[in-house]
Design an enzyme around this catalytic site. Structure first.
Site, PDB file in Angstrom:
ATOM      1  CE  LYS A 267      -4.188  -0.367  -0.861  1.00  0.00           C
ATOM      2  NZ  LYS A 267      -4.098  -0.551  -2.244  1.00  0.00           N
TER       3      LYS A 267
ATOM      4  CB  CYS B  75      15.285   1.380  14.427  1.00  0.00           C
ATOM      5  SG  CYS B  75      15.080   0.283  15.671  1.00  0.00           S
TER       6      CYS B  75
ATOM      7  CB  SER C  90       2.295  -3.809  12.731  1.00  0.00           C
ATOM      8  OG  SER C  90       3.273  -4.969  12.687  1.00  0.00           O
ATOM      9  CE  LYS C  91       1.389   0.796  18.198  1.00  0.00           C
ATOM     10  NZ  LYS C  91      -0.363   0.313  18.236  1.00  0.00           N
ATOM     11  NE  ARG C  92       0.803   0.859   6.621  1.00  0.00           N
ATOM     12  CZ  ARG C  92       1.321   0.081   5.529  1.00  0.00           C
ATOM     13  NH1 ARG C  92       1.496  -1.165   5.680  1.00  0.00           N
ATOM     14  NH2 ARG C  92       1.673   0.495   4.235  1.00  0.00           N
TER      15      ARG C  92
ATOM     16  CG  LEU D 221      28.535   1.807   6.422  1.00  0.00           C
ATOM     17  CD1 LEU D 221      29.008   2.859   7.470  1.00  0.00           C
ATOM     18  CD2 LEU D 221      29.987   0.888   6.463  1.00  0.00           C
TER      19      LEU D 221
END
Ligand code: MYA
Ligand code: JJ1
Length: 388
Positions: A3, A139, A146-148, A388
Site C-alpha cells: 500500500k 528502526c 505495524s502501526k504504519r 553499512l
C-alpha cells in the site's frame, strides 16, 4: 500488496517485464519552493526530533534504541549491535546534514522510539554520477510495530533530502520490497568455530568433529604478503587512485574522492580496519583491503553475549591475487579476535569465497534505488557499493 511502496517512485513489480520503460529518474525534481515546508504528521503522542550525533547523550540514546530494536536474523537469535563510535562514523561523513538524522520521541516521556537516517553520497550508475542519499538505520521500537509509522518516517526523510535538492537515494534491506536492483547473498567464514557452534551461529558439519572443524578453519598467525601493512593517513591519495580505478568497472558504485577515503577508509579502532600492500622495492601501493566492525548481540545464551563480526568492505587487488589478499584480511581479523568474517557476493567476492572456506548464510541483502530505474536487474558482481 504494498500500500505504501505502490505510491512511491520506485520500480514496481508490475513493470518488471516492461522493456519500454527508460533507465534513469522515475519522476523529475520539483522546484524547491514546492517541497512541503512542514514535517509530516505523526500520531499525537509523538514528536519529531533532529538528533545531534555529535552529542554523546543523543548518540547513547540512539545506540540503545538500535541495540534493543534493530535488525535480527530470521530466528531472532542475533541482533545487530552497532557501537556508538560506529554510529558517529557512519552518520557524519563529509558534507553530512544533521537534519537527515531523524528521531521520534514520546512527547510526555521524551523516550526515543523511532529513527531513520540519510547521509549524502555521490553514486555512479553506468556513466551518470548522481548525488544521492544513503538511507539506513530505519528502526521502530518493538512495541510500536505495524502501526504504519515506517512510511511516515520514510516520507519525512524524503522531504528533508528534497530540501537539499537531492532526488535519488540508495538503501538496502533484508526484506523484499519493490524492486531490488540486485540481491546479494551473505557468506560467512568461521574464525572461532567453537564459539560459533556453541552460540548456534553455525552447526557442526556432517561427519565432522569439533577438533576437525577447528583444524579446518585454522589460519596462519601472521599475514603472508610481503609489504602488507595497516593503511595510514598518508596513503589516502594512493588508495583513492586504486579505488577509483577499481570501482569504475561496476555498474553501480560510489565516486570516492580523497575526503571520502579519509573518512570511510582510514582505520578507526573498533570501527573500520584497512590494509594495503606496499611493494617492498618500489614502495608502490598495489592492493588494498578493508572490513568494518559490527558485533551482534547473542539473544538468550548463558555463556556469551556478543558475537564479534568483521564485514568485508572495499577490496582492490592489482598485483596480489584477490584470494591471497582476502586470506590476509582473514588473518588480520583473526589477530583482532573476530569470531566470524562476513562478506556479500558483490564486486569480485564471488570468485574467492568458496576457496577461502566461506559458506552461504541464511540471509540475503536486497539493494534498492529510490527514484531511479535500472533495467533489468544487475548481477551482484556488477555492484560496487557496500552500505553499512
Ligand atoms: S533496512 C533496516 C530496517 N530495520 C529493521 O529491519 C529493524 C527492525 N525492524 C523495524 O524496526 C521495523 O520492522 C521497520 C518497519 C521500521 C523496518 N525498508 O510501520 P509499519 C514497509 C523499507 O507498519 P513496521 C534500512 O534501514 C512495509 O513494506 N520499507 O512496519 C533501510 C510496509 O509498506 P507496504 C519497509 O514493521 C531503510 C510498511 O513499511 C521496511 O512497524 C530504507 C509497514 O510499515 C524496510 N526495511 O516498521 C527505507 N520494512 O505496505 C526506504 C518494512 O508498502 C528509503 N517496510 O509494503 C527510501 C528512500 C528515501 C529517501 C529518498 C530521497 C530522495
Ligand atoms: O548472520 C546470518 N546468518 C547466520 C546465523 C543464522 C542463525 C539462525 N538464523 C548464518 N550462519 C551460518 C554460518 C555458517 C558458517 C560456516 C559455513 C556455513 C555457514 O547463516 C544472516 C546472514 O546470513 N544475517 C541476518 O539474517 C541478519 C539480517 C540480514 C539482513 C540485513 C538487513 C540490513 C539492513 C541495513 O541497512
Amino acid at each position: 500488496r504494498h500500500k505504501f511502496w505502490e505510491t512511491q517512485p520506485v520500480g514496481q513489480f508490475k513493470d518488471l517485464g516492461d522493456s519500454n520503460l527508460p533507465e534513469g529518474p522515475i519522476e523529475a525534481p520539483t522546484p524547491l519552493s514546492e517541497v512541503k515546508q512542514e514535517p509530516y504528521n505523526l500520531p499525537n503522542l509523538y514528536e519529531w526530533i533532529t538528533c545531534d550525533m555529535e552529542s554523546k547523550d543523543t548518540c547513547a540514546e540512539v545506540y540503545k534504541l538500535l541495540a534493543n530494536n534493530y535488525v535480527e536474523d530470521d530466528e531472532n537469535m542475533f541482533r545487530f549491535n552497532y557501537s556508538m563510535e560506529f554510529l558517529q562514523w557512519a552518520l557524519r561523513p563529509p558534507g553530512y546534514f544533521k537534519s537527515w538524522h531523524i528521531g521520534v520521541r514520546v512527547k510526555t516521556s521524551k523516550k526515543l522510539v523511532a529513527f531513520i537516517t540519510g547521509v549524502p553520497a555521490k553514486i555512479r550508475v553506468r556513466d551518470e554520477v548522481i548525488q544521492m542519499a544513503e538511507i539506513n538505520f530505519l528502526c521502530v521500537h518493538k512495541k510500536l510495530r505495524s502501526k504504519r509509522l515506517a512510511p511516515v518516517m520514510i516520507k519525512e526523510v524524503t522531504r528533508r533530502v528534497h530540501l537539499e535538492n537531492i532526488w535519488q537515494a540508495a538503501y538496502t534491506a533484508g526484506v523484499i520490497l519493490p524492486t531490488p536492483i540486485t540481491t546479494c547473498q551473505y557468506w560467512h567464514r568461521s574464525l572461532n568455530p567453537k564459539k560459533l557452534i556453541d552460540v548456534g551461529f553455525s552447526r557442526l558439519g556432517a561427519r565432522m568433529t569439533m577438533s576437525r572443524t577447528i583444524k579446518l578453519y585454522k589460519l596462519p598467525e601472521t599475514t603472508v604478503t610481503p609489504g602488507f601493512r595497516k593503511m595510514e593517513l598518508r596513503d589516502v591519495p594512493a588508495v583513492t587512485r586504486l579505488l577509483k580505478n577499481f570501482l569504475s568497472k561496476f555498474v553501480v558504485a560510489p565516486e570516492f574522492d580523497d575526503n571520502d577515503v579519509d573518512h570511510w577508509l582510514v582505520p578507526r579502532d573498533n570501527v573500520v580496519d584497512s590494509f594495503l600492500v606496499e611493494d617492498p622495492e618500489t614502495h608502490e601501493i598495489t592492493d588494498f583491503c578493508s572490513f568494518y566492525t559490527l558485533p551482534s548481540s547473542i539473544l538468550g545464551n548463558q555463556n556469551y553475549s556478543t558475537l564479534k563480526a568483521a564485514y568485508s568492505y572495499y577490496n582492490v587487488s592489482t598485483k596480489t591475487p584477490l584470494l591471497q589478499l582476502m586470506n590476509d584480511a582473514l588473518i588480520a581479523a583473526k589477530q583482532k579476535d573476530f569470531d566470524v568474517f562476513n562478506a556479500l557476493d558483490l564486486m569480485e567476492n564471488g570468485t574467492i569465497l568458496k576457496e577461502l572456506k566461506f559458506g552461504p548464510g541464511d540471509g540475503q541483502l536486497h539493494y534498492y534505488l529510490y527514484n531511479y530505474r535500472i533495467k533489468p536487474a544487475l548481477a551482484p558482481s556488477e555492484l560496487g557499493l557496500v552500505l553499512l
